[in-house]
Design an enzyme around this catalytic site. Structure first.
Site, PDB file in Angstrom:
ATOM      1  N   ARG A 205       0.843  -1.195   0.000  1.00  0.00           N
ATOM      2  CA  ARG A 205       0.000   0.000   0.000  1.00  0.00           C
ATOM      3  C   ARG A 205       0.880   1.249   0.000  1.00  0.00           C
ATOM      4  O   ARG A 205       1.999   1.239   0.507  1.00  0.00           O
ATOM      5  CB  ARG A 205      -0.918   0.014   1.222  1.00  0.00           C
ATOM      6  N   LYS A 231      -1.313  -2.722   8.384  1.00  0.00           N
ATOM      7  CA  LYS A 231      -2.506  -2.364   9.153  1.00  0.00           C
ATOM      8  C   LYS A 231      -2.512  -3.088  10.494  1.00  0.00           C
ATOM      9  O   LYS A 231      -1.997  -4.194  10.624  1.00  0.00           O
ATOM     10  CB  LYS A 231      -3.766  -2.756   8.362  1.00  0.00           C
ATOM     11  N   HIS A 297      -3.224   3.011  -5.671  1.00  0.00           N
ATOM     12  CA  HIS A 297      -3.835   1.729  -5.345  1.00  0.00           C
ATOM     13  C   HIS A 297      -4.041   0.886  -6.600  1.00  0.00           C
ATOM     14  O   HIS A 297      -4.081  -0.349  -6.525  1.00  0.00           O
ATOM     15  CB  HIS A 297      -5.164   1.946  -4.621  1.00  0.00           C
ATOM     16  N   ARG A 300      -1.181  -1.385  -7.044  1.00  0.00           N
ATOM     17  CA  ARG A 300      -1.280  -2.544  -6.139  1.00  0.00           C
ATOM     18  C   ARG A 300      -2.169  -3.624  -6.770  1.00  0.00           C
ATOM     19  O   ARG A 300      -1.826  -4.810  -6.756  1.00  0.00           O
ATOM     20  CB  ARG A 300      -1.844  -2.079  -4.793  1.00  0.00           C
ATOM     21  N   HIS A 323      -3.219  -9.254   3.187  1.00  0.00           N
ATOM     22  CA  HIS A 323      -4.656  -9.333   3.466  1.00  0.00           C
ATOM     23  C   HIS A 323      -4.898 -10.167   4.720  1.00  0.00           C
ATOM     24  O   HIS A 323      -4.317 -11.245   4.876  1.00  0.00           O
ATOM     25  CB  HIS A 323      -5.398  -9.968   2.291  1.00  0.00           C
ATOM     26  N   TYR A 332      -9.095 -11.275  -7.052  1.00  0.00           N
ATOM     27  CA  TYR A 332      -8.156 -11.343  -8.173  1.00  0.00           C
ATOM     28  C   TYR A 332      -8.327 -12.625  -9.000  1.00  0.00           C
ATOM     29  O   TYR A 332      -7.793 -12.713 -10.098  1.00  0.00           O
ATOM     30  CB  TYR A 332      -6.722 -11.220  -7.656  1.00  0.00           C
TER      31      TYR A 332
END
Length: 354
Positions: A205, A231, A297, A300, A323, A332
């Site tokens: 990110r 995150k 993004h 990414r 993730h 994806y």
């Protein structure tokens, strides 16, 4: 400490009072990893103890908070600012009049034309604001409870399913890289190209790139290891081939301390996500690549799409992108058209047999 809901002399001032309290609550609960001016944060907290004279004054404080490194404050404050600017036209006499129908009516106006992702940000900000009011207000007859949940807000197309993200195919990625190498940035060309290539070659990110410090980078043979602050205050490691960024590594030699951020501007502060996205948009424009969303993004998504297409390994995509859930990575798989080609061949066979 709890306060009466209608704690000021009129509705507008009461709204400003609670917006100030909520802003103070958020800045002290969001991550301060990038905070570079603790003294200014202290001064802002003190100012928020007194209700600002108007929304512009409160907006200026929110901008100062963002500029000193409290990431995410705009996600909460900007929707509430828009909400305030609309609700004052209703000439209400008490906050207790606000109900879900009124909130939805205002949202229909202020979110018109916005993407579902932006509308979700508005929903999160407003629901959180009224939850904060529920926990902090107290009159003589007890606390007033707002039942603002927005579960049935029709502004969000929940039934439409997950929207496929924008991405570049392999040929477009090659064109983008060729254009990037030839692009004439006005300043700090190696810095800009290094940041953009790290995003494209690893799929991390943009805010993870901007958090990189010199101590987070190590070299082993032909590989570069990046320790990513992800995150939820979690860490992960991503690798890339040193030859992909070798031309720009001289930029790192000017960074002195191990704790220094790598991607900084003239003011020695980390670059912003908006700045990196503008750089990428300019390169895409010069390359003649048109996408609905041209920001960082999208790079990414391009990396993740290429990774799944080449390896067919969903767990690898999950690990590489950081993730938390495998379900997030499943999007994806929609770009893998090998099986769809088989379906097309079956249809062709039907025609041949006729």
């Amino acid at each position: 400490m709890k306060y009466p809901l209608d704690c000021e002399e009129n509705f507008n001032n009461s709204m400003l009072f609670w917006l100030s309290k909520f802003l103070k609550f958020k800045i002290n609960s969001l991550s301060n990893k990038l905070l570079d001016n603790p003294d200014l944060l202290r001064d802002i907290n003190i100012k928020l103890n007194t209700t600002p004279k108007n929304i512009t004054e409160l907006d200026n404080l929110a901008k100062q908070i963002r500029n000193i490194g409290i990431i995410g404050i705009n996600t909460y404050f900007n929707p509430l600012k828009k909400f305030y600017e609309q609700i004052i036209h209703y000439k209400l006499y008490s906050l207790k009049i606000i109900d879900e129908d009124l909130v939805i009516e205002i949202l229909a106006s202020i979110t018109a034309g916005l993407s579902d992702a932006s509308k979700k940000n508005y929903k999160i900000a407003i629901v959180n604001f009224f939850k904060f009011l529920n926990s902090q207000n107290k009159d003589d007859d007890g606390s007033h409870v707002f039942e603002i949940e927005l579960k049935n807000w029709l502004g969000l197309k929940a039934s439409a399913g997950q929207k496929l993200p924008e991405y570049m195919n392999e040929e477009q990625m090659k064109l983008f890289l060729k254009t990037l190498d030839e692009f004439n940035f006005k300043s700090n060309s190696d810095r800009n190209k290094l940041a953009i290539k790290i995003i494209l070659f690893t799929g991390i990110r943009v805010n993870e790139v901007l958090r990189l410090r010199l101590k987070d980078i190590s070299f082993e043979n032909e590989l570069v290891s990046l320790r990513i602050h992800a995150k939820g205050n979690k860490y992960r490691v991503v690798l890339l081939d040193i030859n992909l960024i070798n031309n720009h590594l001289n930029y790192l030699k000017n960074i002195i301390a191990q704790d220094d951020f790598i991607f900084i501007g003239r003011n020695s502060k980390p670059l912003t996500q908006a700045y990196i996205s503008r750089l990428i948009e300019n390169v895409l424009l010069q390359a003649g690549i048109r996408k609905e969303k041209n920001g960082a993004h999208m790079l990414r998504h391009s990396f993740a799409t290429l990774l799944y297409k080449k390896e067919k390994d969903l767990l690898l995509v999950q690990e590489a992108l950081g993730h938390a859930s495998l379900n997030t990575s499943r999007i994806y798989t929609h770009f893998d058209n090998d099986k769809l080609k088989l379906a097309a061949k079956i249809a062709k066979n039907l025609k041949d047999d006729s």
